[in-house]
Scaffold this motif. Sequence first.
Motif, mmCIF file in Angstrom:
data_model
loop_
_atom_site.group_PDB
_atom_site.id
_atom_site.type_symbol
_atom_site.label_atom_id
_atom_site.label_comp_id
_atom_site.label_asym_id
_atom_site.label_seq_id
_atom_site.Cartn_x
_atom_site.Cartn_y
_atom_site.Cartn_z
ATOM 1 N N HIS A 211 20.097 1.870 4.207
ATOM 2 C CA HIS A 211 20.608 0.682 3.914
ATOM 3 C C HIS A 211 20.920 -0.068 5.402
ATOM 4 O O HIS A 211 21.437 0.506 6.149
ATOM 5 N N MET A 268 25.377 -8.914 4.872
ATOM 6 C CA MET A 268 24.271 -8.732 4.010
ATOM 7 C C MET A 268 23.776 -7.226 4.031
ATOM 8 O O MET A 268 23.516 -6.747 5.029
ATOM 9 N N ASP A 271 19.242 -6.815 0.337
ATOM 10 C CA ASP A 271 18.979 -8.103 -0.259
ATOM 11 C C ASP A 271 20.214 -8.734 -0.734
ATOM 12 O O ASP A 271 20.277 -9.700 -1.369
ATOM 13 N N THR A 272 21.542 -7.765 -0.882
ATOM 14 C CA THR A 272 22.646 -8.324 -1.431
ATOM 15 C C THR A 272 23.750 -8.961 -0.576
ATOM 16 O O THR A 272 24.110 -8.418 0.750
ATOM 17 N N VAL A 273 24.003 -10.242 -0.843
ATOM 18 C CA VAL A 273 24.927 -10.834 0.273
ATOM 19 C C VAL A 273 26.636 -10.829 -0.458
ATOM 20 O O VAL A 273 26.778 -10.841 -1.604
ATOM 21 N N PHE A 274 27.526 -10.510 0.561
ATOM 22 C CA PHE A 274 28.810 -10.453 0.289
ATOM 23 C C PHE A 274 29.595 -11.607 1.086
ATOM 24 O O PHE A 274 29.188 -11.712 2.267
ATOM 25 N N ILE A 285 32.630 -2.296 0.181
ATOM 26 C CA ILE A 285 31.299 -2.339 0.234
ATOM 27 C C ILE A 285 30.372 -1.050 0.443
ATOM 28 O O ILE A 285 29.138 -0.792 0.067
ATOM 29 N N LYS A 288 29.795 1.307 -2.153
ATOM 30 C CA LYS A 288 28.692 0.843 -3.238
ATOM 31 C C LYS A 288 27.497 1.504 -3.121
ATOM 32 O O LYS A 288 26.659 1.975 -3.894
ATOM 33 N N TYR A 289 27.156 1.739 -1.643
ATOM 34 C CA TYR A 289 25.877 2.323 -1.118
ATOM 35 C C TYR A 289 25.964 3.890 -1.006
ATOM 36 O O TYR A 289 24.761 4.445 -1.233
#
Length: 293
Positions: A211, A268, A271-274, A285, A288-289
Amino acid sequence: MNRDQSRKVGSAMVVGGGIAGMQAALDLAESGIKVYLIDNKPAIGGVMSQLDKTFPTNDCAMCIMAPRLVAIGRHKDIEVITLADIEKIDGGPGNFRITLNKKARYVDEATCTGCGTCVSNCPTSNRVQPVQKEKIELQPEFKEKVIEIVESNKNRDGPLMPILQQINSAFNYLPENTLNYISQETGYPLAHILRIATFYSAFSIVPRGKHIVNVCMGTTCYVRGSERLMERFSDLLKVKPEETTPDMMYTLKGVRCIGCCGLAPAVMVGDTVFGKVTIKDVPDILSKYKKTA
Ligand code: FES
């Protein structure tokens, strides 16, 4: 000042299409003066177009230049003349007469769409004949996939980018020996391949974590506290920016403007933007990963 004196007449010539010349041309044209913007290079942009970051904000040079390039291209009162040198200047203030020496461009500027077909059909090439030398041995973990990718792309037009993209997405980076192998198989010089591999931030020549945590350090995010976010990510992951955790799960990176300044400060992951991230959000955050690891 009477009415006639306030009228803008004549035209101006700006010599040099770097960032200063571009801004001068725009300022003059905006004040109603016809402008000829001259540059002896094939395109305007100057040295700044070759820079990655600019001092002191570390914004990307192209982000500063691109709006001016577009504005110049669209401005009805700016005429860009490239590949031209000044040969002679006659006259005096208020009545100059300039003679230009314009070099041939070898393409029809009026019909060229920049499609690049002429490049792929050009009889000269930046590929070199592969030198007969020791075969490059690929590491076993990369071998099969790399050979498959290179073989399926090496005979197409412009094979380099697809090869690099596919290898980068297969391993999350571009192993060094692999670049030597690409050079050997495609004939592109290693320096050329390395230049591409190190220019695009999507590519990496060092191993990266599963990640990639990109903390935006662009100007808008920076003034909204992205530096403190970076410190928090760094504390939790126990790595410095640009480093990867020992378990190869996370790589922490500082990036310049990820294109959603309205959500600043932005982070980011993959591909996910916070957006509008606070220090309190950082553990959530990362968690989640952790679950998908
Ligand atoms: S500066 Fe961070 S998204 Fe633009």
